[in-house]
Design a protein around this motif. Structure first.
Motif, PDB file in Angstrom:
ATOM      1  N   THR A 182       0.719  -1.233  -0.210  1.00 57.65           N
ATOM      2  CA  THR A 182       0.287  -0.536   0.259  1.00 57.65           C
ATOM      3  C   THR A 182       1.003   1.049  -0.179  1.00 57.65           C
ATOM      4  OG1 THR A 182       0.201   0.212   2.383  1.00 57.65           O
ATOM      5  CG2 THR A 182      -1.423  -1.399   1.392  1.00 57.65           C
ATOM      6  N   HIS A 183      -0.144   2.100   0.151  1.00 62.14           N
ATOM      7  CA  HIS A 183       1.127   3.589  -0.174  1.00 62.14           C
ATOM      8  C   HIS A 183       1.274   3.739   1.516  1.00 62.14           C
ATOM      9  CE1 HIS A 183      -3.102   4.621   1.531  1.00 62.14           C
ATOM     10  NE2 HIS A 183      -2.896   5.394   2.567  1.00 62.14           N
ATOM     11  N   GLU A 193      -5.071  -1.751  -8.129  1.00 65.47           N
ATOM     12  CA  GLU A 193      -5.719  -0.783  -8.202  1.00 65.47           C
ATOM     13  C   GLU A 193      -5.648   0.071  -9.638  1.00 65.47           C
ATOM     14  OE1 GLU A 193      -5.526   4.106  -6.544  1.00 65.47           O
ATOM     15  OE2 GLU A 193      -5.538   2.504  -5.377  1.00 65.47           O
ATOM     16  N   GLU A 213      -4.397   3.358 -11.046  1.00 64.47           N
ATOM     17  CA  GLU A 213      -3.759   3.991 -10.853  1.00 64.47           C
ATOM     18  C   GLU A 213      -2.372   3.986 -11.033  1.00 64.47           C
ATOM     19  OE1 GLU A 213      -5.006   7.119 -10.579  1.00 64.47           O
ATOM     20  OE2 GLU A 213      -7.112   6.450  -9.993  1.00 64.47           O
ATOM     21  N   ALA A 268       1.664   3.411 -10.493  1.00 66.42           N
ATOM     22  CA  ALA A 268       2.166   3.770  -9.456  1.00 66.42           C
ATOM     23  C   ALA A 268       3.689   3.127  -9.315  1.00 66.42           C
ATOM     24  CB  ALA A 268       0.855   2.868  -8.562  1.00 66.42           C
ATOM     25  N   ILE A 308       4.371   1.890  -1.762  1.00 64.60           N
ATOM     26  CA  ILE A 308       3.500   2.123  -3.928  1.00 64.60           C
ATOM     27  C   ILE A 308       3.258   3.779  -3.346  1.00 64.60           C
ATOM     28  CG2 ILE A 308       1.932   1.721  -4.885  1.00 64.60           C
ATOM     29  CD1 ILE A 308       3.385  -0.960  -4.307  1.00 64.60           C
ATOM     30  N   GLU A 326       2.161   6.863  -6.132  1.00 71.35           N
ATOM     31  CA  GLU A 326       1.296   6.841  -7.048  1.00 71.35           C
ATOM     32  C   GLU A 326       2.146   8.554  -7.065  1.00 71.35           C
ATOM     33  OE1 GLU A 326      -2.948   7.313  -6.535  1.00 71.35           O
ATOM     34  OE2 GLU A 326      -2.999   5.986  -6.308  1.00 71.35           O
ATOM     35  N   ASP A 342     -11.572  12.427  -5.329  1.00 74.55           N
ATOM     36  CA  ASP A 342      -9.551  12.881  -5.740  1.00 74.55           C
ATOM     37  C   ASP A 342     -10.422  14.729  -6.156  1.00 74.55           C
ATOM     38  OD1 ASP A 342      -7.654  11.156  -6.824  1.00 74.55           O
ATOM     39  OD2 ASP A 342      -8.116  11.431  -4.365  1.00 74.55           O
ATOM     40  N   ASN A 399      -3.771  13.864  -6.606  1.00 74.38           N
ATOM     41  CA  ASN A 399      -4.036  12.650  -6.142  1.00 74.38           C
ATOM     42  C   ASN A 399      -4.304  12.927  -4.302  1.00 74.38           C
ATOM     43  OD1 ASN A 399      -3.265  10.355  -5.154  1.00 74.38           O
ATOM     44  ND2 ASN A 399      -1.484   9.515  -6.346  1.00 74.38           N
ATOM     45  N   THR A 410      -3.268   8.157  -1.787  1.00 73.33           N
ATOM     46  CA  THR A 410      -3.740   6.369  -0.922  1.00 73.33           C
ATOM     47  C   THR A 410      -3.727   5.327  -2.070  1.00 73.33           C
ATOM     48  OG1 THR A 410      -6.217   6.668  -0.670  1.00 73.33           O
ATOM     49  CG2 THR A 410      -5.102   7.498   1.365  1.00 73.33           C
ATOM     50  N   HIS A 411      -3.111   4.542  -1.657  1.00 72.84           N
ATOM     51  CA  HIS A 411      -2.735   2.999  -2.237  1.00 72.84           C
ATOM     52  C   HIS A 411      -2.769   1.676  -1.746  1.00 72.84           C
ATOM     53  CE1 HIS A 411      -2.342   1.460  -6.790  1.00 72.84           C
ATOM     54  NE2 HIS A 411      -2.072   0.274  -5.915  1.00 72.84           N
ATOM     55  N   GLU A 428      -0.635  -4.116  -3.061  1.00 73.30           N
ATOM     56  CA  GLU A 428      -0.233  -5.396  -4.608  1.00 73.30           C
ATOM     57  C   GLU A 428       0.384  -5.177  -3.447  1.00 73.30           C
ATOM     58  OE1 GLU A 428      -1.628  -4.434  -7.102  1.00 73.30           O
ATOM     59  OE2 GLU A 428      -2.253  -1.640  -7.476  1.00 73.30           O
TER      60      GLU A 428
END
Length: 195
Positions: A1-2, A27, A29, A31, A47, A49, A61, A76, A79-80, A83
């Motif tokens: 994740t982010h 997701e 977006e 990355a 991760i 973006e 957003d 942005n 957040t992500h 993964e």
């Protein structure tokens, strides 16, 4: 994740180099994978973006109508979702596998980007007979920040990746590429690892 996650290693390294790329596509977006805080027994991974996404419909957003990218681009939120990322950690140096394959592992420190300073030529000590495959990854987060509350402040985001070219048996060229809205050199040199 982010969110930054620490990966604990099963082996104690002296001078580790981490390559972690190709996140899954959970997701939509754009990355990249960023690595930092590489130590003998662990490293951090997250991760990232780009700070702006050029599209006209969104997922919560905030539209930015005066954005240089163009009206309707989105800021942005940083957040992500989770993964899966594969990684390899190797000790810096030249290694020979049982089948005779040579692997060279090392680092390069630079603030060069595609917009400022261009590519850095790195000589390979292993002198490969053919053209080797080169994997690169930024190992540090020294001069980049995520600041979505003030995206125009000129500070490059974490969305920075490596680019390579002109690989031969004795050298290759590498640089960093920031997201499109930032130009110039990195504010602080970063360490790029290679295998």
């Amino acid at each position: 994740t982010h969110v930054v996650q620490t990966v604990m290693l099963d082996h104690v390294f002296v001078n580790p180099v981490v390559i972690a790329q190709s996140p899954t596509f959970n997701e939509g977006e754009p990355a990249i994978v960023r690595i930092s805080n590489v130590t003998a027994t662990s490293f951090d991974i997250q991760i990232v973006e780009p700070t702006r996404i050029d599209r006209t419909t969104g997922d919560g957003d905030n539209p930015v109508d005066n954005d240089p990218i163009g009206p309707g681009s989105l800021l942005n939120n940083g957040t992500h979702i989770a993964e899966t990322v594969s990684f390899i950690v190797m000790e810096a140096g030249t290694h020979v596998l049982e089948n005779g394959t040579r692997i060279e592992v090392g680092t390069i420190v630079t603030d060069n980007t595609t917009d400022s300073g261009g590519y850095v030529t790195h000589d390979l000590g292993a002198n490969f007979a053919g053209t080797p495959a080169i994997l690169t990854q930024i190992q540090t987060i020294n001069g980049t920040t995520v600041n979505s509350s003030n995206p125009g402040n000129g500070t490059p985001s974490l969305f920075v990746k490596t680019r390579t070219r002109n690989t031969s048996g004795d050298s290759f060229q590498v640089t960093m590429e920031m997201e499109e809205r930032f130009t110039g050199s990195m504010p602080t040199a970063e360490t790029i690892g290679y295998i």
